[in-house]
Design an enzyme around this catalytic site. Structure first.
Site, mmCIF file in Angstrom:
data_model
loop_
_atom_site.group_PDB
_atom_site.id
_atom_site.type_symbol
_atom_site.label_atom_id
_atom_site.label_comp_id
_atom_site.label_asym_id
_atom_site.label_seq_id
_atom_site.Cartn_x
_atom_site.Cartn_y
_atom_site.Cartn_z
ATOM 1 N N ILE A 14 5.152 -8.340 -5.502
ATOM 2 C CA ILE A 14 4.025 -8.944 -6.226
ATOM 3 C C ILE A 14 4.418 -9.009 -7.698
ATOM 4 O O ILE A 14 4.528 -7.963 -8.353
ATOM 5 C CB ILE A 14 2.753 -8.090 -6.041
ATOM 6 C CG1 ILE A 14 2.447 -7.884 -4.551
ATOM 7 C CG2 ILE A 14 1.561 -8.740 -6.754
ATOM 8 C CD1 ILE A 14 1.375 -6.832 -4.264
ATOM 9 N N GLU A 15 4.676 -10.206 -8.181
ATOM 10 C CA GLU A 15 5.141 -10.360 -9.558
ATOM 11 C C GLU A 15 3.979 -10.580 -10.514
ATOM 12 O O GLU A 15 2.817 -10.659 -10.098
ATOM 13 C CB GLU A 15 6.173 -11.494 -9.614
ATOM 14 C CG GLU A 15 7.361 -11.166 -8.718
ATOM 15 C CD GLU A 15 8.469 -12.187 -8.735
ATOM 16 O OE1 GLU A 15 8.256 -13.313 -9.211
ATOM 17 O OE2 GLU A 15 9.568 -11.841 -8.273
ATOM 18 N N CYS A 75 7.806 -4.096 -6.202
ATOM 19 C CA CYS A 75 8.694 -4.479 -5.102
ATOM 20 C C CYS A 75 7.952 -4.295 -3.775
ATOM 21 O O CYS A 75 6.980 -3.533 -3.690
ATOM 22 C CB CYS A 75 9.925 -3.583 -5.086
ATOM 23 S SG CYS A 75 11.086 -3.901 -6.414
ATOM 24 N N GLU A 100 8.914 -2.703 -1.147
ATOM 25 C CA GLU A 100 9.009 -1.329 -0.647
ATOM 26 C C GLU A 100 7.938 -0.449 -1.290
ATOM 27 O O GLU A 100 7.243 0.316 -0.618
ATOM 28 C CB GLU A 100 10.391 -0.737 -0.972
ATOM 29 C CG GLU A 100 11.551 -1.449 -0.298
ATOM 30 C CD GLU A 100 12.133 -2.578 -1.135
ATOM 31 O OE1 GLU A 100 11.357 -3.276 -1.834
ATOM 32 O OE2 GLU A 100 13.358 -2.774 -1.084
ATOM 33 N N CYS A 156 15.898 -1.624 -4.853
ATOM 34 C CA CYS A 156 16.260 -1.362 -6.253
ATOM 35 C C CYS A 156 16.220 0.145 -6.524
ATOM 36 O O CYS A 156 15.704 0.926 -5.721
ATOM 37 C CB CYS A 156 15.323 -2.111 -7.196
ATOM 38 S SG CYS A 156 13.723 -1.311 -7.415
ATOM 39 N N CYS A 201 12.738 1.846 -6.388
ATOM 40 C CA CYS A 201 12.228 2.072 -5.025
ATOM 41 C C CYS A 201 12.969 3.226 -4.348
ATOM 42 O O CYS A 201 12.374 4.008 -3.613
ATOM 43 C CB CYS A 201 12.341 0.796 -4.195
ATOM 44 S SG CYS A 201 11.146 -0.455 -4.716
#
Ligand code: THU
Length: 140
Positions: free
Chosen positions: A46-47, A56, A58, A93, A96
Site C-alpha cells: 500500500i503506497e 509492504c 508482508e 525488504c 520486513c
C-alpha cells in the site's frame, strides 16, 4: 485432489496482490501468512504520496494478524511483479525481515518465494537475515 498448504498460500498471496495500491512504483506484491492455528492473513503493498508511509505486503499481513491478537506464525508466501506483467521472484525488504525477526522463530519460520507453488524456494529466516537482532537479544 486436495491442495497443499503451499498451493493455498500462493493462491491467497496472488489474490491479495490484486488489491495492491501502487500508483508510484507500479510494482505489485501479495503475501499470505500462515498462523500456527491454521488461519491465513493476507496482505498487499500500500503506497502513499508521502512515500514513507507505505507498507509492504508482508508487513500488511503481519500487522493485520498481530492487531487481532495472533502472534504465532509458521510460514509466509510472497508473490510480486510489475502491474500487468508476469510475476518475478522477489525477496522481502530488510524492514520486513526485521518484522519477521520480531515475531517468528529464527530457525523454523518458512519464507516461500517464487511465482507459485511449482516455482518456489523455501527459506528460513536465518538464511534471509543472518546475524539478526531480535527480542532475544534484549532478554537479559
Ligand atoms: N514491496 C513489497 O511489498 N514487498 C517486498 O518484498 C518488496 C517490495 C513493495 C514496496 C513498494 O510498494 C514496491 O514493492 C516497490 O518497492
Amino acid at each position: 485432489m486436495e491442495q497443499t498448504i503451499t498451493e493455498i498460500l500462493f493462491e491467497k498471496a496472488k489474490e491479495a496482490r490484486t488489491y495492491a495500491y501502487t500508483p508510484y512504483s507500479h510494482y505489485q506484491v501479495g503475501a499470505a501468512l500462515l498462523c500456527a492455528d491454521g488461519r491465513i492473513y493476507t496482505g498487499c503493498n500500500i503506497e502513499n504520496a508521502g512515500h514513507t508511509p507505505a507498507s509492504c505486503a508482508e508487513r500488511t499481513a503481519f500487522f493485520k494478524a498481530v492487531s487481532e491478537g495472533v502472534r504465532d506464525f509458521v510460514a509466509i508466501a510472497v508473490v510480486a511483479g510489475p502491474e500487468g506483467g508476469e510475476l518475478v521472484w522477489t525477496a522481502p525488504c530488510g524492514v520486513c525481515r526485521q518484522v519477521m525477526m520480531e515475531f517468528c522463530d529464527y530457525e523454523e519460520f518458512q519464507i516461500y518465494l517464487g511465482t507459485g507453488a511449482s516455482d518456489c524456494r523455501c527459506f528460513r529466516l536465518r538464511e534471509l537475515l543472518p546475524h539478526g537482532f531480535g527480542p532475544k537479544n534484549l532478554d537479559f
